[in-house]
Scaffold this motif. Structure first.
Motif, mmCIF file in Angstrom:
data_model
loop_
_atom_site.group_PDB
_atom_site.id
_atom_site.type_symbol
_atom_site.label_atom_id
_atom_site.label_comp_id
_atom_site.label_asym_id
_atom_site.label_seq_id
_atom_site.Cartn_x
_atom_site.Cartn_y
_atom_site.Cartn_z
ATOM 1 N N GLU A 102 -18.196 58.657 5.865
ATOM 2 C CA GLU A 102 -18.046 57.325 5.283
ATOM 3 C C GLU A 102 -17.929 57.398 3.767
ATOM 4 O OE1 GLU A 102 -20.472 54.530 8.471
ATOM 5 O OE2 GLU A 102 -21.615 55.814 7.112
ATOM 6 N N CYS A 111 -14.476 58.633 2.843
ATOM 7 C CA CYS A 111 -13.439 57.625 3.064
ATOM 8 C C CYS A 111 -13.305 56.731 1.835
ATOM 9 C CB CYS A 111 -13.763 56.788 4.299
ATOM 10 S SG CYS A 111 -12.593 55.431 4.572
ATOM 11 N N ASP A 163 -8.814 49.102 3.657
ATOM 12 C CA ASP A 163 -9.649 48.170 4.423
ATOM 13 C C ASP A 163 -10.834 48.899 5.054
ATOM 14 O OD1 ASP A 163 -8.110 45.982 3.792
ATOM 15 O OD2 ASP A 163 -6.931 46.031 5.652
ATOM 16 N N ASP A 164 -10.606 50.116 5.522
ATOM 17 C CA ASP A 164 -11.708 50.910 6.077
ATOM 18 C C ASP A 164 -12.764 51.176 4.999
ATOM 19 O OD1 ASP A 164 -10.477 51.127 8.593
ATOM 20 O OD2 ASP A 164 -9.358 52.913 7.965
ATOM 21 N N SER A 180 -7.035 56.944 7.249
ATOM 22 C CA SER A 180 -7.873 55.787 6.947
ATOM 23 C C SER A 180 -7.226 54.928 5.860
ATOM 24 C CB SER A 180 -9.273 56.234 6.522
ATOM 25 O OG SER A 180 -9.246 56.889 5.262
#
Length: 431
Positions: A155, A158, A209-210, A206
């Motif tokens: 996360e 990303c 928005d992710d 990815s």
């Protein structure tokens, strides 16, 4: 069957074997590319990148040049490849300057040239070049917030990929039309190339928005400039299938699984059966500690699912949601939670450490846990549960003389956890 060495000695030997298995001097040479018709340019980032560069120099038959960036204190002397040091885990101006210099090195290359990219854990912070409109101070603030949030490494990366001028495939795109060969030392669960140093040479599926969804999930307050980049879509990464990535290859040359297998061999040689429970375990460090304690107790008290003597091995990257103001890291947080849950169970010993030699922000790799750890702590006036609540694993184990200090290991295949249960594991230590 031979008598195993003392538990602490055995566990430390296993930890050192895991680190040695990932040393660049061993794992880089077999994966060097064929000499190109044109130039070989070496670039890279990560805690192991300087040692990787040295391995390239020692084994490359022709001319080469380049630049890699590593963590402060991890520099290795090289003759033809420039080594730059920068900050980790929060980026600094030195890392930003290094990223700009690397982009300049790969600009204007031809299809006859090859770029050898040496990537290892830590590269996300070390190779820090914000997109236009985002400042270094913005990225530093976001990095600190992500590190404290409890977000997983996937996360965090990303979000980082969508704010960087080099991550998420952008570095490979900048090398086009040259051939790009990336050698990876993995420090991420699952060995996903896009998550190792946030994938500077790998296409990224990815989206902005992710990244925004992750920020919302953990309640992270974004600087306005970062929010604008993500909401506008200006931070979109280079996607898989992009023509600029057509001449790129990636190769995993060292992984957490390889390190665990090396440690397992040390256990076998000592007459102890190893069981690798997983190389990609994630989650809150203290929760993983509780679960591992439950398994270890079942082994010790019931002989299930394994008979002692045995050692339970695992790797991966846990997270810590910081609520206290102690000195900690995910490995000592795990180990302290494990000790509290074991509550002095006899004949269970454990070691947890980061294979790069740095757990959290401390120059301490991890720590050792013994059946009498809690007793010795209470005798010194320490309260283990209070130390855990304060995220003070380093303070706790250092006071007991049980910190594990390796110095810079010059590699990084993530966390190493070993729990040794001897065949005398019965009953509990006196309280």
């Amino acid at each position: 069957m031979s008598t195993p060495p003392p538990p602490r000695q055995l566990l430390q030997a296993m930890f050192h074997a895991a680190i040695e298995a990932a040393q660049p001097a061993h794992c880089v040479p077999p994966h060097l590319p064929a000499p190109p018709r044109g130039r070989l340019v070496v670039i890279g980032a990560g805690k192991a990148s300087a040692a990787m560069a040295r391995a390239v120099e020692d084994n490359w038959p022709g001319p080469l040049s380049g630049l890699v960036v590593t963590r402060y204190g991890y520099k290795v002397p090289c003759q033809r490849i420039t080594i730059v040091e920068a900050a980790h885990p929060v980026p600094d101006a030195a890392g930003m300057d290094a990223a700009q210099r690397i982009l300049a090195l790969v600009g204007g290359l031809s299809a006859d040239d090859t770029v050898l990219c040496l990537i290892s854990g830590g590269g996300s912070a070390l190779l820090a070049l914000p997109l236009p409109g985002v400042t270094l101070e913005d990225k530093q603030a976001l990095n600190r917030a992500l590190l404290k949030s409890g977000a997983s490494i996937g996360e965090m990366n990303c979000v980082r990929r969508h704010l960087s001028a080099v991550k998420g495939g952008r570095l490979a795109a900048a090398c086009h039309p040259a051939k790009v060969v990336t050698l990876l030392i993995s420090d991420v669960p699952g060995d996903r190339p896009g998550d190792i140093a946030s994938g500077p040479t790998v296409g990224d599926a990815s989206t902005c928005d992710d990244a925004l969804a992750i920020v919302r999930r953990y309640g992270i307050a974004l600087p306005e400039r970062i929010r604008a980049v993500l909401e506008s879509g200006r931070g979109e990464s280079v996607k898989p299938g992009d023509a600029r990535l057509a001449n790129t290859t990636t190769q995993l040359i060292a992984t957490p699984q390889m390190a665990l297998e090396a440690a397992a061999q040390v256990a076998r040689a000592a007459g102890v059966t190893p069981h690798i429970l997983g190389d990609s375990i994630e989650g809150e460090a203290r929760d993983v500690g509780k679960v591992m304690a439950g398994i270890a107790l079942q082994v010790a008290q019931r002989g299930q699912p394994f008979a002692p003597p045995c050692v339970l091995l695992s790797g991966g990257e846990t997270t810590v949601t910081v609520r206290g103001d102690g000195r900690g890291g995910r490995n000592v947080e795990f180990l302290l939670a494990l000790g509290v849950a074991l509550d002095g169970q006899a004949a269970i010993h454990a070691l947890a450490g980061d294979t790069d030699g740095v757990d959290g922000l401390e120059e301490i790799a991890g720590a050792y846990l013994a059946p009498d750890t809690l007793q010795r702590a209470w005798a010194q006036g320490l309260r283990p549960k209070d130390s855990l609540d304060n995220n003070d694993g380093h303070g706790f184990f250092q006071a007991l003389g049980d910190s594990i200090v390796t110095g810079p290991t010059l590699t990084n295949v993530n966390d190493f956890r070993a729990i040794f249960i001897s065949d005398t594991a019965s009953g509990s230590a006196p309280t």
